[in-house]
Write an enzyme that holds these catalytic residues in place. Structure first.
Site, PDB file in Angstrom:
ATOM      1  N   ASN A 244     -10.531  -2.627  -5.451  1.00 41.11           N
ATOM      2  CA  ASN A 244     -10.086  -1.655  -5.736  1.00 41.11           C
ATOM      3  C   ASN A 244     -11.138  -1.196  -7.403  1.00 41.11           C
ATOM      4  OD1 ASN A 244      -7.317  -3.086  -5.404  1.00 41.11           O
ATOM      5  ND2 ASN A 244      -8.304  -0.909  -3.973  1.00 41.11           N
TER       6      ASN A 244
ATOM      7  N   ASP B 263       1.481  -1.174  -0.017  1.00 43.75           N
ATOM      8  CA  ASP B 263      -0.374  -0.203   0.018  1.00 43.75           C
ATOM      9  C   ASP B 263       0.815   1.223  -0.429  1.00 43.75           C
ATOM     10  OD1 ASP B 263      -2.152   1.603  -0.129  1.00 43.75           O
ATOM     11  OD2 ASP B 263      -2.089   1.336   2.076  1.00 43.75           O
TER      12      ASP B 263
HETATM   13  C1  IPE Z   1      -5.465  -2.434  -0.090  1.00 43.74           C
HETATM   14  O1  IPE Z   1      -5.129  -1.624   0.082  1.00 43.74           O
HETATM   15  C2  IPE Z   1      -5.393  -3.223  -1.272  1.00 43.74           C
HETATM   16  C3  IPE Z   1      -3.869  -3.374  -2.270  1.00 43.74           C
HETATM   17  C4  IPE Z   1      -2.729  -2.655  -1.518  1.00 43.74           C
HETATM   18  C5  IPE Z   1      -3.801  -3.587  -3.187  1.00 43.74           C
HETATM   19  P1  IPE Z   1      -6.193  -0.213  -0.620  1.00 43.74           P
HETATM   20  O2  IPE Z   1      -5.595   0.870  -0.684  1.00 43.74           O
HETATM   21  O3  IPE Z   1      -6.888  -0.644  -0.886  1.00 43.74           O
HETATM   22  O4  IPE Z   1      -6.820   0.117   1.449  1.00 43.74           O
HETATM   23  P2  IPE Z   1      -7.631   0.842   2.489  1.00 43.74           P
HETATM   24  O5  IPE Z   1      -8.402   1.259   0.660  1.00 43.74           O
HETATM   25  O6  IPE Z   1      -6.926   2.379   2.334  1.00 43.74           O
HETATM   26  O7  IPE Z   1      -7.929  -0.169   3.610  1.00 43.74           O
HETATM   27  C1  IPE Z   2      -1.689   0.048  -3.328  1.00 43.86           C
HETATM   28  O1  IPE Z   2      -1.074   1.935  -3.122  1.00 43.86           O
HETATM   29  C2  IPE Z   2      -2.100  -0.472  -4.593  1.00 43.86           C
HETATM   30  C3  IPE Z   2      -3.332  -0.461  -4.901  1.00 43.86           C
HETATM   31  C4  IPE Z   2      -4.336  -0.649  -4.325  1.00 43.86           C
HETATM   32  C5  IPE Z   2      -3.525  -1.410  -6.626  1.00 43.86           C
HETATM   33  P1  IPE Z   2      -2.629   2.865  -3.591  1.00 43.86           P
HETATM   34  O2  IPE Z   2      -3.108   3.039  -4.768  1.00 43.86           O
HETATM   35  O3  IPE Z   2      -4.310   2.841  -2.118  1.00 43.86           O
HETATM   36  O4  IPE Z   2      -2.514   4.023  -2.702  1.00 43.86           O
HETATM   37  P2  IPE Z   2      -2.372   4.834  -1.669  1.00 43.86           P
HETATM   38  O5  IPE Z   2      -2.613   3.753  -0.760  1.00 43.86           O
HETATM   39  O6  IPE Z   2      -3.484   5.646  -2.168  1.00 43.86           O
HETATM   40  O7  IPE Z   2      -1.391   5.982  -1.536  1.00 43.86           O
HETATM   41 MG    MG Z   3      -4.305   2.414  -0.555  1.00 41.19          MG
END
Ligand code: IPE
Ligand code: IPE
Ligand code: MG
Length: 262
Positions: free
Chosen positions: A86, A38
């Site tokens: 996502n 993340d």
């Molecule tokens: C979790 O991260 C999913 C992945 C890293 C693929 P998210 O960014 O989707 O999680 P939330 O929305 O902060 O809980």
């Molecule tokens: C994790 O990084 C990757 C996916 C969830 C696909 P994020 O895209 O959630 O990045 P932040 O959490 O918004 O910084």
């Molecule tokens: Mg994230």
């Protein structure tokens, strides 16, 4: 001082990575590490770039961390790449991630084979672009005889969805008469999860600063040790991995029982 050392063979980057593992207890390395990758978007934003730039960098980080984990002696990594939730993101970001996955699964086959990495997938194929499914099948086929570290890529993965599909298939087998309801136990249930055959993660790592599970491996992390860092995933290094494992080695895992003090 004993050091972990490896050369990255990526065509875009060819750097020697050295990291200190001298403090690690090599007899207590977590066998299976789950990682919620993340913070990609925030990492990019912090440098005035578009979110997708962070996903691109995050894919490079995964490559490095798999190499480092393998060098340390970890047997399996489960990396959360795209969740069932996502899909709520803007279509342009979703499309970029799907395209990135498809490119990653093409460009990394050689790297996986050179490093004896076996690739598997966790998640539902429903709704994924056919090209991504094709690359997933190809990656499975091309790496299935590798005997080194297992890389489980969680794509279109959700812990609740995984449990529901296990329940559905178990119910179907019971209805068909091939499974006795009284025979449904922990083992049978786990055999119906995407992680069938793998031990549960010992350690769950979440970079990016959020203290939540976000629907990752809900059943499997029942007794995982959790380690988080504010560092965003694109900035995560082998030293962070070592730090997480050191913290893990300092924990007392009781599994509900008592540990006798020596
Ligand atoms: C979790 O991260 C999913 C992945 C890293 C693929 P998210 O960014 O989707 O999680 P939330 O929305 O902060 O809980
Ligand atoms: C994790 O990084 C990757 C996916 C969830 C696909 P994020 O895209 O959630 O990045 P932040 O959490 O918004 O910084
Ligand atoms: Mg994230």
């Amino acid at each position: 001082m004993f050091k972990g050392l490896f050369q990255t063979k990526s065509p875009v980057k060819n750097e020697k990575l050295e990291f200190d593992i001298s403090d690690l207890d090599m007899n207590n390395i977590p066998k299976h590490i789950a990682i919620i990758m993340d913070g990609n978007g925030r990492w990019a934003k912090a440098q005035g770039k578009v979110r997708t730039f962070g996903h691109q960098k995050g894919a490079e980080t995964l490559k490095t961390i798999v190499r480092a984990a393998d060098a340390i002696g970890v047997k399996a990594i489960s990396a959360y790449a795209f969740s069932t939730e996502n899909w709520k993101r803007p279509i342009t970001e979703v499309n970029f991630i799907m395209d990135l996955l498809s490119r990653y699964l093409t460009s990394e086959i050689q790297e996986f084979n050179e490093n004896n990495v076996q690739v598997r997938f966790l998640g539902s194929r429903e709704g994924l672009p056919p090209v991504v499914i094709e690359k997933m099948d190809n990656a499975i086929r091309e790496t299935k005889n590798n005997t080194g570290i297992i890389l489980n890529l969680a794509i279109n993965y959700g812990g609740q969805a995984e449990i529901l599909q296990a329940v559905q298939s178990i119910a179907q087998e019971a209805k068909d008469g091939s499974l006795d309801v009284s025979a449904i136990d922990k083992q049978v249930f786990e055999d119906h999860l995407y992680t069938a055959g793998l031990p549960a993660p010992d350690l769950l790592i979440r970079p990016g600063g959020d203290l939540r599970i976000s629907n990752f491996l809900l059943w499997q992390i029942a007794y995982a040790e959790i380690w988080t860092t504010k560092t965003y995933w694109p900035d995560f290094t082998p030293d962070h991995l070592v730090e997480a494992i050191l913290a893990y080695q300092g924990r007392e895992r009781r599994f509900g029982g008592l540990v006798e003090k020596k």
